[in-house]
Motif scaffolding. Sequence first.
Motif, PDB file in Angstrom:
ATOM      1  N   TRP A   1      -5.590  -5.802   8.208  1.00 28.05           N
ATOM      2  CA  TRP A   1      -6.088  -6.347   6.947  1.00 28.05           C
ATOM      3  C   TRP A   1      -7.035  -7.504   7.212  1.00 28.05           C
ATOM      4  CZ3 TRP A   1      -4.774  -3.064   3.368  1.00 28.05           C
ATOM      5  CH2 TRP A   1      -3.597  -2.326   3.530  1.00 28.05           C
TER       6      TRP A   1
ATOM      7  N   SER B   1       2.461   1.859  -3.291  1.00 30.38           N
ATOM      8  CA  SER B   1       1.518   2.335  -4.310  1.00 30.38           C
ATOM      9  C   SER B   1       1.204   3.824  -4.152  1.00 30.38           C
ATOM     10  CB  SER B   1       0.229   1.505  -4.279  1.00 30.38           C
ATOM     11  OG  SER B   1      -0.508   1.824  -3.125  1.00 30.38           O
TER      12      SER B   1
ATOM     13  N   ASP C   1      -3.113  -3.969  -8.227  1.00 28.69           N
ATOM     14  CA  ASP C   1      -4.430  -3.733  -7.665  1.00 28.69           C
ATOM     15  C   ASP C   1      -4.312  -3.680  -6.141  1.00 28.69           C
ATOM     16  OD1 ASP C   1      -7.036  -3.585  -7.116  1.00 28.69           O
ATOM     17  OD2 ASP C   1      -7.584  -5.577  -7.886  1.00 28.69           O
ATOM     18  N   VAL C   2      -4.642  -2.518  -5.572  1.00 25.50           N
ATOM     19  CA  VAL C   2      -4.558  -2.430  -4.111  1.00 25.50           C
ATOM     20  C   VAL C   2      -5.945  -2.247  -3.484  1.00 25.50           C
ATOM     21  CG1 VAL C   2      -2.187  -1.591  -4.032  1.00 25.50           C
ATOM     22  CG2 VAL C   2      -4.055   0.053  -4.229  1.00 25.50           C
ATOM     23  N   ASP C   3      -6.992  -2.538  -4.272  1.00 28.19           N
ATOM     24  CA  ASP C   3      -8.348  -2.317  -3.767  1.00 28.19           C
ATOM     25  C   ASP C   3      -8.799  -3.380  -2.768  1.00 28.19           C
ATOM     26  OD1 ASP C   3      -8.563  -0.089  -5.224  1.00 28.19           O
ATOM     27  OD2 ASP C   3      -9.616  -1.018  -6.913  1.00 28.19           O
ATOM     28  N   ASP C   4      -8.264  -4.564  -2.908  1.00 27.65           N
ATOM     29  CA  ASP C   4      -8.725  -5.620  -2.009  1.00 27.65           C
ATOM     30  C   ASP C   4      -7.512  -6.364  -1.424  1.00 27.65           C
ATOM     31  OD1 ASP C   4     -10.297  -7.456  -0.633  1.00 27.65           O
ATOM     32  OD2 ASP C   4     -10.351  -8.836  -2.355  1.00 27.65           O
TER      33      ASP C   4
ATOM     34  N   ARG D   1       0.837  -1.199   0.000  1.00 30.70           N
ATOM     35  CA  ARG D   1       0.000   0.000   0.000  1.00 30.70           C
ATOM     36  C   ARG D   1       0.877   1.257   0.000  1.00 30.70           C
ATOM     37  NH1 ARG D   1      -5.068   1.247   3.651  1.00 30.70           N
ATOM     38  NH2 ARG D   1      -3.734   0.612   5.363  1.00 30.70           N
TER      39      ARG D   1
END
Length: 544
Positions: free
Chosen positions: A207, A47, A56-59, A44
Amino acid sequence: METLEFQSEARQLLQLMIHSIYSNKDTFLRELVSNASDALDKLRLESFRDKDMRVDVDDLHVVIESDPAERTLTVRDNGIGMTREDVVRLIGTIAKSGTAEFLKQLKEQQSGSTSDLIGQFGIGFYSSFMVADKVTLVTKYPHSEKGVRWESSGEATYTIDDVDDAPQGTSVTLHLKPSDDEDRLPDYTEPAKIKEIVKRYSDFITWPVRLGGEEINSRKALWARPASEVTEEEYAEFYRHISHDWNAPLETIRMQAEGTFEYQALLFLPAQAPMDLFMRDGKRGVQLYVKRVFIMEDCAELMPEYLRFVKGVVDAADLSLNVSREILQQDRQIQLMRRRLVKKVLSSIKSLQSSRPDDYAKLWGEVGAALKEGLLSDSDNRDAILEVCSFASTQAEGTLTTLAEYVGRMKEGQEHIYFMTGDSRVAVEKSPHLEALRAKGFEVLILTDTIDEMWVDSVPAFDGRTFQSVAKGQVDLETDEEKSANEAKAAEYSDLLTWMKEQLEDSVKEVRLSSRLTTSPACVVGDSFDITPTLEKMYKAMGQ
Ligand code: ADP
Ligand code: MG
């Protein structure tokens, strides 16, 4: 496919894990989830900084999967992953400072209490081999083209190989030891067992941790929950997660500031000094979060070096997620916050001293030498630091004294706090310098830490009493009558003294009659501004 050898220290640690001396084997899962969580934090953060990174760091999440038929357990994350070089370096070797020292201590120790030492060290990934006879790790770093597969049975070697279709992040698959293994391990493929372990050790992980599509951790940041709701066990687990210490903390400190600059802090004092406390590349222990998002560890701007044994989290509400060290260094609010954190830590140690003297003594024994560095570097808090220091003294063997206690015992007419520095208590006690003070019944502090040599020269006084070395200059212990008697004696012997001075010209500055000796015929003393013998030795050792 390549076969590589573990570094020898890594091999020793693996053997330790396989022949598992640590009784609480459930903790392997905590280590794997903790690593996954770190990897998600890192991705994260990366990014934020690198807008071109196509990931992809959405999930971001951790998934645990088990296969009872195959007897495997997999912990998977979609975090930062590792390059091939990372895998070789991070998993194949142990770069942690203190490893050699740790292994040496372990060898010297009788088998019974080795788990304490393990606790101090924090085995991390290798703890997998407590429960597995083979471990497979597949990982991919965002900027690498291919992924990497690493596999080992924990013996001398591991294999490493490229993987074309590895997903982002890391998966660690444990091939669990057979169920009839003599260790009688619980069934780690059992969902109820997995849930129980995650709840116990990893509930606060920010998380999501998923098992069979269900989220099994509550993800509540401890520092944001009311203090009355958090149990000691929860604090201890969180402490273990951030400190990599397997022991419970000695003390938990919470702080909250509201208003223009809001922050919450959750800090811990250790029961045992971190292994790297006196190593050059040793870390500081405070992590910075911004609104529950992990920003950086080892945040020097939040805690001074002499308090590097303090571990914990500071969560500031009003900083940008992009905050850098440079910005932190210049930020006035951060400086204010640091000042308050330091005061809070020192006052917590002070209250330990009065409310739990045994725990205070334990803490002092572990980290006192580091804390004393603050006498040199933090003049603003010098008095507060002096108050929580304790020292050996001629008064008592086996126990230490605080300065306040020393002052309370000072004799009528005693103006100074007397001390003597040296290599050890025995060496100091043999010194002729102590004789006259002993005769007078004056107490002398015995200072044997290297750092003591340095702070005594720069700390002017405690409670209005100056520090006076008994090995330097004229120690003024005489009454007026004694003084005039001594002056008369000096006049009487002046020819002899002059002759002796001429004979010893190359070695000494002056020869004078002394009132400090009672049984020894003569002694060599340093001038007030000379460095002490120990310091002289130190400089020589450093080649100066
Ligand atoms: P520690 O976590 O104390 O550094 P570990 O033995 O647990 O020690 O892990 C060693 C290193 O391997 C970690 O510091 C990290 O760089 C890397 N690592 C382990 N697990 C992962 C993971 N799931 N994703 C990315 N890197 C990992
Ligand atoms: Mg780890």
